[in-house]
Design a protein around this motif. Structure first.
Motif, PDB file in Angstrom:
ATOM      1  N   VAL A 243       0.860  -1.183   0.000  1.00 32.22           N
ATOM      2  CA  VAL A 243       0.000   0.000   0.000  1.00 32.22           C
ATOM      3  C   VAL A 243       0.896   1.232   0.000  1.00 32.22           C
ATOM      4  CG1 VAL A 243      -1.783   1.282   1.227  1.00 32.22           C
ATOM      5  CG2 VAL A 243      -1.788  -1.228   1.276  1.00 32.22           C
ATOM      6  N   PRO A 244       0.901   2.007  -1.084  1.00 32.30           N
ATOM      7  CA  PRO A 244       1.778   3.186  -1.126  1.00 32.30           C
ATOM      8  C   PRO A 244       1.391   4.224  -0.081  1.00 32.30           C
ATOM      9  CG  PRO A 244       0.973   2.605  -3.322  1.00 32.30           C
ATOM     10  CD  PRO A 244       0.172   1.805  -2.346  1.00 32.30           C
ATOM     11  N   MET A 245       2.386   4.993   0.355  1.00 34.87           N
ATOM     12  CA  MET A 245       2.155   6.111   1.262  1.00 34.87           C
ATOM     13  C   MET A 245       1.291   7.166   0.569  1.00 34.87           C
ATOM     14  SD  MET A 245       5.108   8.679   2.758  1.00 34.87           S
ATOM     15  CE  MET A 245       5.405   9.434   1.147  1.00 34.87           C
ATOM     16  N   GLN A 246       0.501   7.897   1.334  1.00 31.82           N
ATOM     17  CA  GLN A 246      -0.240   9.009   0.736  1.00 31.82           C
ATOM     18  C   GLN A 246       0.752  10.075   0.293  1.00 31.82           C
ATOM     19  OE1 GLN A 246      -4.051  10.591   2.300  1.00 31.82           O
ATOM     20  NE2 GLN A 246      -2.978  12.552   2.547  1.00 31.82           N
ATOM     21  N   PRO A 247       0.736  10.436  -0.981  1.00 28.00           N
ATOM     22  CA  PRO A 247       1.723  11.426  -1.466  1.00 28.00           C
ATOM     23  C   PRO A 247       1.412  12.831  -0.956  1.00 28.00           C
ATOM     24  CG  PRO A 247       0.727  10.150  -3.278  1.00 28.00           C
ATOM     25  CD  PRO A 247      -0.114   9.928  -2.060  1.00 28.00           C
ATOM     26  N   ARG A 248       2.399  13.704  -1.069  1.00 29.51           N
ATOM     27  CA  ARG A 248       2.214  15.136  -0.812  1.00 29.51           C
ATOM     28  C   ARG A 248       2.516  15.878  -2.103  1.00 29.51           C
ATOM     29  NH1 ARG A 248       3.567  17.747   4.831  1.00 29.51           N
ATOM     30  NH2 ARG A 248       1.656  16.529   5.109  1.00 29.51           N
ATOM     31  N   VAL A 283       5.088   8.968  10.743  1.00 25.20           N
ATOM     32  CA  VAL A 283       3.742   8.973  11.304  1.00 25.20           C
ATOM     33  C   VAL A 283       3.866   9.104  12.817  1.00 25.20           C
ATOM     34  CG1 VAL A 283       1.595   7.672  11.556  1.00 25.20           C
ATOM     35  CG2 VAL A 283       2.918   7.509   9.428  1.00 25.20           C
ATOM     36  N   PRO A 284       3.125  10.039  13.442  1.00 28.97           N
ATOM     37  CA  PRO A 284       3.224  10.200  14.906  1.00 28.97           C
ATOM     38  C   PRO A 284       2.822   8.921  15.640  1.00 28.97           C
ATOM     39  CG  PRO A 284       2.064  12.057  13.903  1.00 28.97           C
ATOM     40  CD  PRO A 284       2.206  11.019  12.840  1.00 28.97           C
ATOM     41  N   LYS A 285       3.586   8.576  16.652  1.00 28.75           N
ATOM     42  CA  LYS A 285       3.281   7.390  17.461  1.00 28.75           C
ATOM     43  C   LYS A 285       2.051   7.645  18.338  1.00 28.75           C
ATOM     44  CE  LYS A 285       6.845   5.155  18.997  1.00 28.75           C
ATOM     45  NZ  LYS A 285       8.049   4.782  19.818  1.00 28.75           N
ATOM     46  N   TYR A 508       7.095  17.524   6.074  1.00 27.30           N
ATOM     47  CA  TYR A 508       6.958  16.373   6.971  1.00 27.30           C
ATOM     48  C   TYR A 508       5.864  16.498   8.035  1.00 27.30           C
ATOM     49  CZ  TYR A 508      11.052  13.996   5.105  1.00 27.30           C
ATOM     50  OH  TYR A 508      11.918  13.324   4.286  1.00 27.30           O
ATOM     51  N   ARG A 509       5.342  17.705   8.259  1.00 27.77           N
ATOM     52  CA  ARG A 509       4.281  17.789   9.283  1.00 27.77           C
ATOM     53  C   ARG A 509       3.104  16.924   8.856  1.00 27.77           C
ATOM     54  NH1 ARG A 509       2.667  20.139  13.799  1.00 27.77           N
ATOM     55  NH2 ARG A 509       4.612  21.317  14.002  1.00 27.77           N
ATOM     56  N   TYR A 510       2.696  16.067   9.760  1.00 28.01           N
ATOM     57  CA  TYR A 510       1.607  15.123   9.459  1.00 28.01           C
ATOM     58  C   TYR A 510       0.272  15.856   9.527  1.00 28.01           C
ATOM     59  CZ  TYR A 510      -0.700  10.562   9.282  1.00 28.01           C
ATOM     60  OH  TYR A 510      -1.439   9.475   8.898  1.00 28.01           O
ATOM     61  N   LEU A 511      -0.553  15.658   8.506  1.00 20.94           N
ATOM     62  CA  LEU A 511      -1.864  16.311   8.453  1.00 20.94           C
ATOM     63  C   LEU A 511      -2.936  15.228   8.543  1.00 20.94           C
ATOM     64  CD1 LEU A 511      -1.148  18.901   5.608  1.00 20.94           C
ATOM     65  CD2 LEU A 511      -1.068  19.259   8.074  1.00 20.94           C
ATOM     66  N   GLU A 518      -4.812  16.149  -2.448  1.00 20.59           N
ATOM     67  CA  GLU A 518      -5.508  17.385  -2.801  1.00 20.59           C
ATOM     68  C   GLU A 518      -6.044  18.107  -1.565  1.00 20.59           C
ATOM     69  OE1 GLU A 518      -4.997  14.939  -6.280  1.00 20.59           O
ATOM     70  OE2 GLU A 518      -5.860  14.456  -4.312  1.00 20.59           O
ATOM     71  N   GLU A 519      -6.464  17.353  -0.554  1.00 23.19           N
ATOM     72  CA  GLU A 519      -6.999  17.976   0.651  1.00 23.19           C
ATOM     73  C   GLU A 519      -5.917  18.677   1.474  1.00 23.19           C
ATOM     74  OE1 GLU A 519      -9.426  15.477   3.096  1.00 23.19           O
ATOM     75  OE2 GLU A 519     -10.656  14.768   1.415  1.00 23.19           O
ATOM     76  N   GLU A 520      -4.648  18.337   1.229  1.00 22.12           N
ATOM     77  CA  GLU A 520      -3.552  18.993   1.946  1.00 22.12           C
ATOM     78  C   GLU A 520      -3.197  20.360   1.360  1.00 22.12           C
ATOM     79  OE1 GLU A 520      -0.854  15.257   3.625  1.00 22.12           O
ATOM     80  OE2 GLU A 520      -0.186  16.381   1.861  1.00 22.12           O
TER      81      GLU A 520
END
Length: 814
Positions: A243-248, A283-285, A508-511, A518-520
């Protein structure tokens, strides 16, 4: 490491999940009699087996892959790199470790064959859309190789294929020799008798193959008497996450390496190009604490291991260079995001290997190459960085020591020696490692960051100790050459800056609330636009060579002032070179090396000012932001830059001639060395693309054009004909070079002048008219003064110049 737990699973785990395999996976293999042997016939009791993503078997001189059916139609990344190569290959710009090609591949079953096929994500459309069928039909990917199935595994869950011939063949897609090299070196063929597989190693997520190849070549880059090119290639095959990471989404206003895709499923009225940044998966723990604004550790931190070959005394500096990035990651909400560790001992981890893609390693290479590199491997589907190996070449500190001495020696007593204190060398190494790790985090060079600081602020100890000498470690702003003797508490070496915090936060800030790239975008754009075009947070790649605010090796926001300070320091250093080198070593080799590099430093200072002429500032903006993307340099600054170059580059450089230097390092090359350097900048000023930008000034209401520049330059270069002075050897050489360049502009074919930079057709532009007009004017002036000068060499030179001008103008008529 930034791999997901799913992607880090072992082969054993992967093969145990056959029952949950997706519909795209191949059906279970079944025994057949179509030339397929039993497992024991192929993989005999003498086989040496290596379990990993595929189990690799060596039987006598043959290599076999045992491919689980669950890994058919899975995405793999194939990276071809030079492991060892001959000197001079590719013109000397290729190093061991350099990537030759990266491509995505998958293994497919077609009848009784296993096919290795390339797979591209550069053209995509969602599987649910009808256009997906057309995308596949019109982007059919090539087959690298087709393998006969040699046997099935004992439980019929895997296919055994012989890969020996594949890895002993000259497969262009994974070869180290591209078509230009084959043509230039007259390569005829791969010599089978001198080529072999060096090793094949399998790890849980990757397979590494080393090929030792020798090619017959009529004109090899080195060892010409052998008529051959030998090189070792490293082929890496890496299993990508299921499963690929969600791109930015990429935004060119912030510096990140990126990947590009064409989305044919876009609702726009054309194929939509999408770009994603390259970054690690952090990814935040503790998501709740992260949302509250607390610093949180990532689920999986980025970990770098030191090469076991790293000298003990350098290890603390390398570790500090890696972990310095934690300061920036804290801005993004993460603590302990990146770690540096000593290599585990055999007892701690008997399976540890730098070739295992699960481990990122800072490799210490015993090589005379003066360089460091920060390459990384990323998922072409999402931009996720999978692994990275920083490469440090042993001799690289020598370059930094030399530059330290030359650029800071006037104001920095600790730089005035070949035996630079270890504390200083360690600081340099720390910052170089930080720079290279920055690349491995996804950050490209940002050459605009050094322009963010007022030039005179670099002479302040208070300012430089807090902010460094550029707004980012990713600029080529290595040393503070602006600081002058007497300036106090100056920081001379670069460091992490405010732009680094800004860029890491942006990338790198996790959203957690954004469920798609697109939502980012609204949040990411808001962060950029909140900087309000503050130069500290601007990005510029330095490409194109037209933006004086985005130059390599420059510091400060005024190239004229910075180069004046730098040259003033260089004039203090030059007379001391013998004392700081040869007197210490009782040898002239270091003096020779340092003097040659001093000329290079002088040349860089000149180049920074030259870029002002015809210069255009680039400010990356969106339409909702105020201002222009491109703004020409003011006319007064362009004219002042030509005057500076005439005074500091084209005037006779008497300050460079010291008998204790020149008469001890060469017998007759000083004058030629100066000529070569001056001509480089002269031709750069009189390049067609620069003159095209100057002509553009006419429509941009900038009161300085190509005619103004050529007229000012010509009068300065030929100033002796107005002053009546004798023309010395440096100036005679420069003036001849000027005539050669005018001949180029008047008589060369237009296509030859358009190879670089701004395209321009010489035959249909004002360039040729200006060159002809100024040359005719110069001819008249030379005729008027030729009888006045009594110096014989000057008279000969003027007569020669007149003959050259006549020939240039007559050649044009012909």
């Amino acid at each position: 490491m930034a791999l997901t737990q799913a992607s880090c699973s072992s082969t054993k785990t992967a093969t145990s999940q056959k029952g949950t395999a997706s519909s795209v996976e191949a059906e279970k293999p079944k025994p057949s009699k179509n030339g397929i042997k039993s497992y024991g016939e192929v993989i005999t009791k003498d086989a040496k087996s290596d379990a990993g993503v595929f189990t690799v078997h060596k039987v006598a001189d043959k290599y076999y892959y045992e491919i689980p059916d669950t890994l058919l139609n899975r995405d793999f990344l194939w990276i071809s790199r030079f492991a060892n190569l001959p000197s001079g290959l590719g013109g000397g710009y290729v190093n061991a470790g350099s990537s030759v090609n990266e491509q995505m591949v998958e293994w497919q079953k077609v009848d009784n064959k296993i096919v290795l096929k390339t797979k591209s994500y550069s053209a995509i459309a969602a599987d649910s859309l009808p256009i997906n069928l057309s995308v596949k039909a019109n982007n059919y990917q090539p087959t690298l190789y087709a393998f006969d199935i040699a046997a099935f595994s004992k439980d019929s869950s895997a296919y055994v294929i012989d890969v020996t011939k594949f890895f002993l063949s000259d497969i262009k897609a994974i070869s180290g020799l591209d078509s230009d090299m084959r043509k230039n070196y007259k390569v005829s063929k791969l010599d089978d008798n001198r080529s072999f597989i060096n090793s094949v190693k399998s790890f849980p997520l990757n397979i590494e193959v080393k090929q030792d190849f020798t090619y017959d070549a009529a004109e090899p880059p080195s060892n010409s008497e052998t008529g051959a090119i030998s090189l070792m290639m490293n082929q890496s095959m890496v299993l990508l996450p299921k499963v690929p990471m969600q791109p930015r989404m990429y935004d060119d206003r912030v510096g990140y390496f990126n990947i590009r895709q064409i989305d044919y499923g876009s609702e726009a009225y054309k194929a939509d190009e999408k770009s994603f940044v390259r970054r690690w998966r952090l990814v935040p723990k503790d998501m709740a604490a992260y949302k509250r604004g607390e610093l949180v550790e990532p689920v999986k931190p980025i970990v770098y291991y030191l090469d076991p070959a790293t000298p003990e005394k350098l290890r603390p500096y390398i570790k500090a260079g890696v972990e310095q990035w934690n300061k920036a990651f804290e801005t993004a909400g993460f603590k302990n995001a990146i770690l540096a560790k000593d290599p585990p001992t055999k007892e701690e981890d008997p399976d540890f290997s730098p070739e295992d893609v699960r481990y990122s390693v800072i490799r210490y290479v015993a090589s005379t190459t003066r360089n460091a590199m920060g390459p990384s491997v990323s998922d072409p589907r999402s931009g996720e960085i999978i692994e990275s190996d920083i490469i440090w070449y042993h001799n690289h500190l020598r370059s930094y020591r030399n530059r330290y001495l030359l650029e800071t020696g006037a104001a920095n007593p600790s730089a005035r020696t070949l035996n630079t204190p270890m504390e200083d060398l360690g600081e340099m190494m720390l910052e170089v490692i930080t720079h290279e790790v920055g690349h491995a985090l996804g950050l490209p060079h940002n050459m605009k960051a050094s322009f963010a600081y007022d030039t005179d602020s670099l002479r302040s100890g208070t300012f430089t100790q807090e902010y460094g000498i550029a707004a980012t470690i990713m600029d080529y702003a290595r040393y503070n050459y602006v600081a002058q003797p007497g300036d106090k508490d100056i920081r001379f070496v670069r460091q992490l800056g405010p732009y680094d915090h800004y860029a890491i936060n942006w990338g790198y800030r996790y959203l957690p609330d954004a469920k798609s790239p697109e939502e980012e975008i609204p949040t990411l754009s808001k962060w950029i636009e909140a900087t309000n075009n503050d130069p500290v947070y601007q990005f510029g790649s330095g490409s194109g060579g037209y933006d004086p605010a985005s130059q390599t090796e420059g510091i400060g926001d005024d190239p004229i002032k910075a180069s004046t300070y730098g040259l003033r320091n260089l004039k203090l250093v030059a007379p001391q070179l013998t004392k700081w080198t040869a007197v210490e070593t009782n040898d002239y080799n270091d003096l020779d090396e340092l003097y040659g590099e001093l000329l290079g430093v002088w040349s860089r200072y000149i180049g920074h000012v030259v870029t002002n002429v015809g210069g255009v500032y680039e400010n990356r903006l969106k339409p909702n932001q105020k201002g222009f993307v491109y703004t020409p340099v003011p006319a007064k600054m362009q004219a002042a830059s030509i005057n500076w170059v005439l005074d500091n580059a084209f005037a006779s450089p008497e300050w460079l001639h010291h008998s204790q230097i020149s008469r001890n390092i060469h017998h007759a090359s000083h004058v030629e060395g100066i000529r070569s350097l001056q001509v480089r900048h002269l031709n750069n000023l009189l390049s067609a693309d620069r003159m095209a930008r100057l002509m553009e000034n006419e429509v941009n209401n900038v009161d300085y054009n190509a005619l103004d520049m050529v007229s000012q330059l010509q009068r300065g270069i030929w100033s002796e004909i107005y002053s009546g002075k004798n023309i010395d050897i440096y100036r005679r050489n420069l003036q001849k070079a000027y005539l050669d360049r005018m001949n180029f502009l008047i008589n060369e074919e237009p296509s030859r002048s358009s190879r670089f930079g701004t395209p321009v057709d010489l035959s249909q532009s004002d360039i040729r008219s200006i060159a002809r007009g100024e040359l005719v004017k110069l001819e008249k002036q030379l005729k008027a003064v030729r009888a006045r000068n009594t110096n014989q060499l000057t008279k000969y030179h003027i007569e020669d110049a007149l003959v050259r001008i006549k020939n240039i103008l007559e050649a044009e008529k012909a």
